[in-house]
Design a protein around this motif. Sequence first.
Motif, PDB file in Angstrom:
ATOM      1  N   ALA A  25       0.699  -1.145  -0.466  1.00 29.53           N
ATOM      2  CA  ALA A  25      -0.031  -0.040  -0.089  1.00 29.53           C
ATOM      3  C   ALA A  25       0.903   1.217   0.074  1.00 29.53           C
ATOM      4  O   ALA A  25       2.008   1.529   0.563  1.00 29.53           O
ATOM      5  N   SER A  26       0.399   2.497  -0.601  1.00 34.69           N
ATOM      6  CA  SER A  26       1.283   3.739  -0.739  1.00 34.69           C
ATOM      7  C   SER A  26       0.304   4.726   0.235  1.00 34.69           C
ATOM      8  O   SER A  26       1.249   5.281   1.211  1.00 34.69           O
ATOM      9  N   THR A  27      -0.660   4.777   0.241  1.00 33.82           N
ATOM     10  CA  THR A  27      -1.258   5.994   0.174  1.00 33.82           C
ATOM     11  C   THR A  27      -1.378   6.004   1.873  1.00 33.82           C
ATOM     12  O   THR A  27      -1.473   4.893   2.238  1.00 33.82           O
ATOM     13  N   VAL A  73      -3.149   2.582   3.849  1.00 33.36           N
ATOM     14  CA  VAL A  73      -2.328   1.642   4.860  1.00 33.36           C
ATOM     15  C   VAL A  73      -3.015   0.589   5.988  1.00 33.36           C
ATOM     16  O   VAL A  73      -2.752  -0.397   6.054  1.00 33.36           O
ATOM     17  N   GLN A  98       4.613   2.591  10.584  1.00 32.49           N
ATOM     18  CA  GLN A  98       3.846   3.341   9.477  1.00 32.49           C
ATOM     19  C   GLN A  98       2.928   4.207   9.589  1.00 32.49           C
ATOM     20  O   GLN A  98       3.162   5.475   8.984  1.00 32.49           O
ATOM     21  N   ARG A 150       5.504   6.705   9.721  1.00 32.71           N
ATOM     22  CA  ARG A 150       5.761   7.022   8.451  1.00 32.71           C
ATOM     23  C   ARG A 150       5.052   8.658   7.507  1.00 32.71           C
ATOM     24  O   ARG A 150       5.615   9.194   7.317  1.00 32.71           O
ATOM     25  N   GLN A 176       0.812  12.916   6.289  1.00 37.04           N
ATOM     26  CA  GLN A 176      -0.306  12.143   5.700  1.00 37.04           C
ATOM     27  C   GLN A 176      -1.262  11.463   6.905  1.00 37.04           C
ATOM     28  O   GLN A 176      -2.374  10.828   7.032  1.00 37.04           O
TER      29      GLN A 176
END
Lengths: 209, 209
Positions: free
Chosen positions: A87-89, A93, A148, A151, A157
């Motif tokens: 997953a990226s966004t 995630v 995560q 990050r 985000q």
Amino acid sequence: MVAVEPEVERRTFTEIARRHQIVLAAIDTIAEVGFAQASLARIAARIGISKGVISYHFAGKEDLIRQIVVDVVEADRAYIVPRVLAASTGPAVLRAYIESNLAFMREHRNYLVAVVEILRNGRITTPDGRRRIDGQELDVAAHLLQEQLARLQGAGQLRRDFDPGVMAVAIRAAIDVVPHRLIGDPHFDIEHYASELAAIFDLATREAG
Amino acid sequence: MVAVEPEVERRTFTEIARRHQIVLAAIDTIAEVGFAQASLARIAARIGISKGVISYHFAGKEDLIRQIVVDVVEADRAYIVPRVLAASTGPAVLRAYIESNLAFMREHRNYLVAVVEILRNGRITTPDGRRRIDGQELDVAAHLLQEQLARLQGAGQLRRDFDPGVMAVAIRAAIDVVPHRLIGDPHFDIEHYASELAAIFDLATREAG
DNA sequence: ACGGTATCTGGCCGAGTGGCCAGTTATTCA
DNA sequence: TGAATAACTGGCCACTCGGCCAGATACCGT
């Protein structure tokens, strides 16, 4: 000491196959009757062997229990980690983490019920004193989540005023409670729960503070 | 059967006082050494009495354990309910619920650690078969939360697309995990956790969908 | 086939537990 | 004060568990 029966049929297994069979039997037994009632004799009876076999293949009950936790944790990690890292966004995630955890639970219900039973009931006594396996192994998953989240916060985000540690604990708690629910309510809707849960925590990522 | 000692000193208690003393001793013992190691003899030794006294005041160990849960749940409810009902706005209700729960935990650490141990390890076998106390009693608190959430949603103070049931489970899970953390980490900061937790779930009430 | 090794059986053992009770002491009340 | 009753002691008992092992059996290479 006298062999009364003419030995109708007895099977022997290779080391690995037997160990695995015993671990599975132990998982199912613990999941069904609970840790306290899962004696070696009971586990052995489930697969029609003598309890001596367990002593033969494992150093002791502690060894067997530890093996269960190790196996389940490994299977759990192998399932979840790649899905989360893919997953990226931010919201993705979180969603991947929550849904892959719960999907694994759905597919391996007994595995996690058994581990919950073990973590709840099974005191592991190491030579150096009394200790618990506790969440130490499972905390790997928690650490992954916390990393995560940190990050994501660094990337803007996740709201800056949130503590990723607390959030990770809260999310893990919401996930870890599921096997509990499963024990009490066989009709607990994991899919619905996963979806709603993801939606709730999405809020924290959608509006960056 | 011979009375060796001249009976230095022995105290008798009224029914209620003794029962309460035993319950407290059991709570502390369970919290310290865990459920599995908390034998009647050990509990009795803590307050310097014979284990026979426990058998005298309680129908059995199950009875004692059940009494612990009942007492703790009652104390918990008495602390939390009025604080939640005193709140009016959505965020205030959530914050009151979370903070009063965690405040009670902070003040009565052993109570909840003991209950967690019991719910984890203590199988209660009723005449009609094997059962668990499980969260049934504690679910009273969960029901209270769910009711309040549903009420808030009806009043437009909670996003309409959220399932109050799932949200209640998630919040309870985040609260129930605290005694766990306390067992593993004596320095766990309950106050900080409560504050952050309330902030996270505030989001769901602040922006009504 | 056969001997050696791996696997397995079934029962014994000590430790620990909860239930139980005969006997002892404290308390209460007439 | 002197029963009668409540509270308590301390140990016995039956039970279960995990560890252990001597002997029985299956497997496998030669």
